[in-house]
Motif scaffolding. Structure first.
Motif, PDB file in Angstrom:
ATOM      1  N   GLU A 176       0.475  81.737  -7.683  1.00 24.12           N
ATOM      2  CA  GLU A 176       0.731  82.146  -6.300  1.00 24.12           C
ATOM      3  C   GLU A 176      -0.413  81.743  -5.388  1.00 24.12           C
ATOM      4  OE1 GLU A 176       1.915  86.067  -5.354  1.00 24.12           O
ATOM      5  OE2 GLU A 176       3.927  85.793  -6.145  1.00 24.12           O
ATOM      6  N   GLU A 177      -1.623  81.901  -5.862  1.00 26.28           N
ATOM      7  CA  GLU A 177      -2.780  81.498  -5.060  1.00 26.28           C
ATOM      8  C   GLU A 177      -2.775  79.987  -4.849  1.00 26.28           C
ATOM      9  OE1 GLU A 177      -7.668  81.453  -5.291  1.00 26.28           O
ATOM     10  OE2 GLU A 177      -6.541  82.862  -6.545  1.00 26.28           O
ATOM     11  N   ALA A 178      -2.440  79.249  -5.886  1.00 30.47           N
ATOM     12  CA  ALA A 178      -2.365  77.793  -5.773  1.00 30.47           C
ATOM     13  C   ALA A 178      -1.269  77.384  -4.790  1.00 30.47           C
ATOM     14  CB  ALA A 178      -2.105  77.173  -7.139  1.00 30.47           C
ATOM     15  N   LEU A 179      -0.148  78.099  -4.820  1.00 31.60           N
ATOM     16  CA  LEU A 179       0.949  77.800  -3.904  1.00 31.60           C
ATOM     17  C   LEU A 179       0.532  78.090  -2.463  1.00 31.60           C
ATOM     18  CD1 LEU A 179       3.883  76.803  -3.895  1.00 31.60           C
ATOM     19  CD2 LEU A 179       4.605  79.202  -4.028  1.00 31.60           C
ATOM     20  N   ASP A 180      -0.205  79.169  -2.270  1.00 31.80           N
ATOM     21  CA  ASP A 180      -0.690  79.495  -0.930  1.00 31.80           C
ATOM     22  C   ASP A 180      -1.658  78.426  -0.421  1.00 31.80           C
ATOM     23  OD1 ASP A 180       0.819  81.776  -0.778  1.00 31.80           O
ATOM     24  OD2 ASP A 180      -0.810  83.127  -1.362  1.00 31.80           O
ATOM     25  N   ARG A 181      -2.456  77.879  -1.325  1.00 33.78           N
ATOM     26  CA  ARG A 181      -3.372  76.810  -0.933  1.00 33.78           C
ATOM     27  C   ARG A 181      -2.583  75.559  -0.532  1.00 33.78           C
ATOM     28  NH1 ARG A 181      -8.816  76.878  -2.601  1.00 33.78           N
ATOM     29  NH2 ARG A 181      -9.464  78.866  -3.510  1.00 33.78           N
TER      30      ARG A 181
ATOM     31  N   LEU B 264      -0.299  70.868 -12.008  1.00 24.81           N
ATOM     32  CA  LEU B 264       0.577  70.823 -10.838  1.00 24.81           C
ATOM     33  C   LEU B 264       1.988  70.434 -11.255  1.00 24.81           C
ATOM     34  CD1 LEU B 264      -0.269  69.390  -7.348  1.00 24.81           C
ATOM     35  CD2 LEU B 264       1.914  68.874  -8.411  1.00 24.81           C
ATOM     36  N   TYR B 265       2.098  69.380 -12.040  1.00 27.53           N
ATOM     37  CA  TYR B 265       3.420  68.935 -12.483  1.00 27.53           C
ATOM     38  C   TYR B 265       4.102  69.982 -13.361  1.00 27.53           C
ATOM     39  CZ  TYR B 265       2.833  64.177 -10.684  1.00 27.53           C
ATOM     40  OH  TYR B 265       2.669  63.084  -9.876  1.00 27.53           O
ATOM     41  N   ASP B 266       3.342  70.565 -14.288  1.00 29.06           N
ATOM     42  CA  ASP B 266       3.925  71.541 -15.212  1.00 29.06           C
ATOM     43  C   ASP B 266       4.419  72.789 -14.481  1.00 29.06           C
ATOM     44  OD1 ASP B 266       3.351  69.872 -17.291  1.00 29.06           O
ATOM     45  OD2 ASP B 266       1.594  70.988 -18.007  1.00 29.06           O
ATOM     46  N   THR B 267       3.708  73.213 -13.443  1.00 29.69           N
ATOM     47  CA  THR B 267       4.023  74.474 -12.773  1.00 29.69           C
ATOM     48  C   THR B 267       4.943  74.294 -11.567  1.00 29.69           C
ATOM     49  OG1 THR B 267       1.831  75.280 -13.402  1.00 29.69           O
ATOM     50  CG2 THR B 267       3.014  76.536 -11.718  1.00 29.69           C
ATOM     51  N   PHE B 268       4.740  73.224 -10.804  1.00 29.68           N
ATOM     52  CA  PHE B 268       5.461  73.074  -9.541  1.00 29.68           C
ATOM     53  C   PHE B 268       6.355  71.841  -9.459  1.00 29.68           C
ATOM     54  CE2 PHE B 268       1.349  75.192  -8.599  1.00 29.68           C
ATOM     55  CZ  PHE B 268       1.840  76.428  -8.180  1.00 29.68           C
ATOM     56  N   GLY B 269       6.216  70.924 -10.403  1.00 34.20           N
ATOM     57  CA  GLY B 269       6.982  69.689 -10.326  1.00 34.20           C
ATOM     58  C   GLY B 269       6.248  68.660  -9.485  1.00 34.20           C
ATOM     59  N   ASP B 270       6.981  67.705  -8.937  1.00 31.42           N
ATOM     60  CA  ASP B 270       6.346  66.668  -8.130  1.00 31.42           C
ATOM     61  C   ASP B 270       6.047  67.194  -6.726  1.00 31.42           C
ATOM     62  OD1 ASP B 270       8.826  66.766  -6.892  1.00 31.42           O
ATOM     63  OD2 ASP B 270       9.488  64.799  -7.609  1.00 31.42           O
ATOM     64  N   LYS B 271       5.529  66.335  -5.873  1.00 31.88           N
ATOM     65  CA  LYS B 271       5.106  66.748  -4.529  1.00 31.88           C
ATOM     66  C   LYS B 271       6.270  67.340  -3.741  1.00 31.88           C
ATOM     67  CE  LYS B 271       3.595  64.727  -0.145  1.00 31.88           C
ATOM     68  NZ  LYS B 271       3.127  63.511   0.552  1.00 31.88           N
ATOM     69  N   ARG B 272       7.418  66.714  -3.796  1.00 32.57           N
ATOM     70  CA  ARG B 272       8.581  67.200  -3.040  1.00 32.57           C
ATOM     71  C   ARG B 272       9.029  68.563  -3.551  1.00 32.57           C
ATOM     72  NH1 ARG B 272      13.997  67.120  -3.448  1.00 32.57           N
ATOM     73  NH2 ARG B 272      15.234  67.019  -1.523  1.00 32.57           N
ATOM     74  N   SER B 273       9.059  68.727  -4.870  1.00 31.21           N
ATOM     75  CA  SER B 273       9.434  70.020  -5.450  1.00 31.21           C
ATOM     76  C   SER B 273       8.454  71.107  -5.033  1.00 31.21           C
ATOM     77  CB  SER B 273       9.480  69.922  -6.978  1.00 31.21           C
ATOM     78  OG  SER B 273      10.460  68.998  -7.388  1.00 31.21           O
ATOM     79  N   LEU B 274       7.171  70.747  -5.018  1.00 37.89           N
ATOM     80  CA  LEU B 274       6.143  71.687  -4.565  1.00 37.89           C
ATOM     81  C   LEU B 274       6.370  72.058  -3.104  1.00 37.89           C
ATOM     82  CD1 LEU B 274       3.443  73.223  -4.748  1.00 37.89           C
ATOM     83  CD2 LEU B 274       2.280  71.038  -4.309  1.00 37.89           C
ATOM     84  N   PHE B 275       6.713  71.078  -2.281  1.00 37.22           N
ATOM     85  CA  PHE B 275       6.927  71.341  -0.862  1.00 37.22           C
ATOM     86  C   PHE B 275       8.103  72.290  -0.648  1.00 37.22           C
ATOM     87  CE2 PHE B 275       8.368  70.001   3.474  1.00 37.22           C
ATOM     88  CZ  PHE B 275       7.248  70.459   4.158  1.00 37.22           C
TER      89      PHE B 275
END
Length: 203
Positions: free
Chosen positions: A10-15, A44-55
């Motif tokens: 969650e902290e990483a996502l907020d960043r 990053l990839y393991d938790t959120f996926g690629d850049k678009r998925s993270l966005f």
């Protein structure tokens, strides 16, 4: 035994939210994200996926926080707090706009709401992201419409301003217009004028 993550997702996502908000989707590189989130590329990839998925996850996070008004980097002009305990419905709306104006002036690096920024930057080029942004604005419109209905029932609206759905859409346009113009460098005096004119339909 699975390896325990060495960071708070969650902290990483907020960043990531903070960085995307300041630089935009295209202006934020994967390298920027890894450095700002303080995680490895693999994490990053393991938790959120690629850049678009993270966005997309960032946009969902932004919406949640904006409506709950629990995140200090998100504008404090949430639809929940000023509207839940109003003196009158129209006073509540005025309070929301005043708070948003304060945030626009203070947060010059972001200026507008992340969703408004994304609407301008991405537009129709990515239908999925566009749908997320559109749904957010509809949710804001619905919240304002609820308050305007309350004002209508209380006899607060002038006779010429009884179409509460049209008024809600106008207010959404005014609200996010302030952020966009603030980011474009409009002065506080100009923003104040826009706010007053925008709300004059309720007087």
């Amino acid at each position: 035994m699975p390896r325990v993550k060495e960071f708070d997702p969650e902290e990483a996502l907020d960043r990531a939210l903070d960085l995307f908000w300041r630089r935009g989707y295209e202006g934020t590189s994967l390298r920027d994200l890894i450095e700002h989130m303080d995680i490895s590329r693999q994490s990053l990839y393991d938790t959120f996926g690629d850049k678009r998925s993270l966005f997309l996850k960032v946009l969902a996070r932004y919406e949640k926080l904006a409506f709950e008004s629990t995140y200090e980097l998100v504008t404090r002009a949430s639809w929940a707090r000023p509207i839940e305990r109003p003196l009158t419905a129209l006073v509540a709306i005025r309070g929301l706009f005043e708070t948003y104006l304060h945030e626009v002036v203070r947060a010059t690096e972001r200026g507008s709401c992340l969703m408004a920024n994304t609407a301008i930057e991405v537009g129709a080029s990515d239908p999925e992201i566009q749908a997320v942004v559109r749904a957010f604005f509809v949710r804001v419109e619905d919240a304002l419409h609820t308050v305007l209905e309350r004002a209508h029932e209380a006899g607060e609206l002038p006779a010429t301003s009884r179409d509460t759905r049209a008024l809600a859409r106008h207010l959404v346009n005014t609200l996010y217009g302030l952020g966009i113009m603030g980011r474009a460098g409009a002065s506080r005096a100009a923003l104040r004028q826009m706010l007053d004119v925008g709300l004059s339909v309720l007087a």
